[in-house]
Enzyme design. Structure first.
Site, short mmCIF file in Angstrom:
data_model
loop_
_atom_site.label_atom_id
_atom_site.label_comp_id
_atom_site.label_asym_id
_atom_site.label_seq_id
_atom_site.Cartn_x
_atom_site.Cartn_y
_atom_site.Cartn_z
CB THR A 252 115.46 1.22 4.05
OG1 THR A 252 115.08 0.32 4.86
CG2 THR A 252 115.34 1.15 2.51
NE ARG B 192 113.38 -8.94 6.73
CZ ARG B 192 113.36 -7.75 6.58
NH1 ARG B 192 114.54 -6.98 5.91
NH2 ARG B 192 112.30 -6.85 6.74
CB VAL B 193 114.97 -11.37 1.05
CG1 VAL B 193 114.61 -10.22 -0.13
CG2 VAL B 193 116.06 -12.44 0.82
N GLY B 194 113.92 -8.72 2.77
CA GLY B 194 112.72 -7.60 2.77
C GLY B 194 112.13 -6.88 1.44
CG ASP B 195 110.75 -3.31 1.90
OD1 ASP B 195 111.21 -3.26 2.68
OD2 ASP B 195 110.48 -1.90 1.22
CB THR C 260 111.76 3.65 4.13
OG1 THR C 260 112.49 3.47 5.09
CG2 THR C 260 111.00 4.89 4.06
N GLY C 261 110.64 1.41 5.66
CA GLY C 261 110.00 0.69 6.72
C GLY C 261 109.76 -0.54 7.14
N GLY D 151 109.64 -4.06 6.36
CA GLY D 151 109.55 -4.62 5.18
C GLY D 151 108.40 -5.85 5.07
N1 GLY Z 1 112.33 -1.75 4.40
C1 GLY Z 1 113.57 -2.46 4.60
C2 GLY Z 1 113.34 -3.82 5.20
O1 GLY Z 1 112.30 -4.03 5.79
O2 GLY Z 1 114.43 -4.68 4.95
#
Ligand code: GLY
Length: 308
Positions: free
Chosen positions: A173, A201-204, A224-225, A227
């Site tokens: 990311t 799927r939606v991340g952070d 980053t990382g 999510g």
């Molecule tokens: N940090 C990015 C994700 O997990 O989508």
């Protein structure tokens, strides 16, 4: 007035040795792109957008070109931008066929009354505005296609294997935070997400406070990382809250990473800038590529002093 500064990252994770030069060079170029915007009189918002666009255009990173694939072999991207002056934000989630999701996120903020658009609605806005498109073949990095094909060669892979593989890979990311000459801060983040994620799927990275947060009264942070864990501690807002309580930006990002690890066994990294232009970098992964510049100095690295 504090001196303007911009810091970018190219993702936290285990970055194989042979990819260190490309990751650091990509961050250096992105810092220069962001700085060009700032030094041309642009705002912090312009600078973080320019920096993240450079990272999205670089196939080294998991954002824009270079995105990883979902479990059905498609590319779905998330991005978020936030203006610390007004607390306005724009985000897109699970968006496809858009070359620069960060520019689309900014369009959501500036051209619609909304904060977050998902999937086809976000793509329709991109089309309406004539933003450049890219199909999955252009967006996916060849190394990820090979990895995906190997994983699915014998049918659906074991879910534990999928998660283990996703966590072992760099979670590249990308993100940027900046302080401009007027004392305004901004944050931007963009990602192809987690490898083999479920479609939808939606991340952070699409969620305010999780992937990024910016407030002129405090500073700006991007994450980053992994999510799923970053979201559960609302990590970027948490780090900003620590700053608001009086912690330095470096101590605040370290404390937020410690919280991530202790409370949800999470993995990730943060970069931040405070309203005085001091910066912080922390991660609990082996690596995180970053670069910062204030116009006089440009520094690049792949480990924070605090990493393990
Ligand atoms: N940090 C990015 C994700 O997990 O989508």
């Amino acid at each position: 007035m504090p001196q303007p500064i911009l810091i970018v990252h190219g993702g936290a994770g285990t970055i194989p040795e042979e990819r260190h030069p490309a990751a650091m060079e990509g961050c250096r170029r992105a810092a220069q792109a962001g700085w060009s915007a700032l030094s041309a009189g642009g705002s912090a918002l312009d600078a973080v957008e320019a920096a993240v666009r450079a990272l999205e255009d670089d196939p080294t990173f998991n954002a824009g070109r270079g995105s990883i694939m979902t479990r059905v072999g498609t590319v779905e991207m998330d991005a978020l931008i936030m203006d610390g002056t007004t607390l306005r934000a724009g985000a897109v989630a699970a968006v496809r066929r858009v070359r620069n999701p960060i520019t689309l996120a900014r369009a959501v903020m500036e051209r619609t009354p909304h904060v977050l658009l998902v999937g086809p609605s976000a793509e329709a806005l991109a089309e309406l505005l004539g933003l450049p498109t890219a199909d999955d073949a252009e967006l996916v990095a060849p190394r990820d296609r090979e990895r995906w094909e190997a994983l699915w060669r014998n049918g659906p892979p074991d879910l534990r294997e999928v998660l283990a593989q996703a966590l072992a890979e760099p979670m590249d990311t990308v993100g940027a935070v900046a302080l401009d000459a007027a004392g305004h801060v901004a944050a931007a983040v963009s990602t192809g997400g987690m490898s083999n994620k479920w479609p939808g799927r939606v991340g952070d990275s699409a969620l305010i406070g999780c992937g990024a947060y910016a407030d002129d009264r405090v500073g700006a942070v991007v994450a980053t990382g992994w999510g799923e864990t970053l979201m559960r501690v609302v990590i970027s807002k948490t780090a900003c809250d620590f700053m608001a309580l009086g912690l330095t930006v470096q101590t605040a990002v370290e404390a937020a990473i410690r919280l991530l690890e202790e409370r949800v066994d999470g993995r990730g990294g943060l970069i931040g800038v405070d309203r005085m232009g001091r910066i912080g970098i922390a991660h609990n992964t082996p690596h995180m590529a970053w670069a910062w510049t204030n116009g006089e100095t440009l520094r690049v690295g792949i480990r924070a002093a605090t990493s393990r």
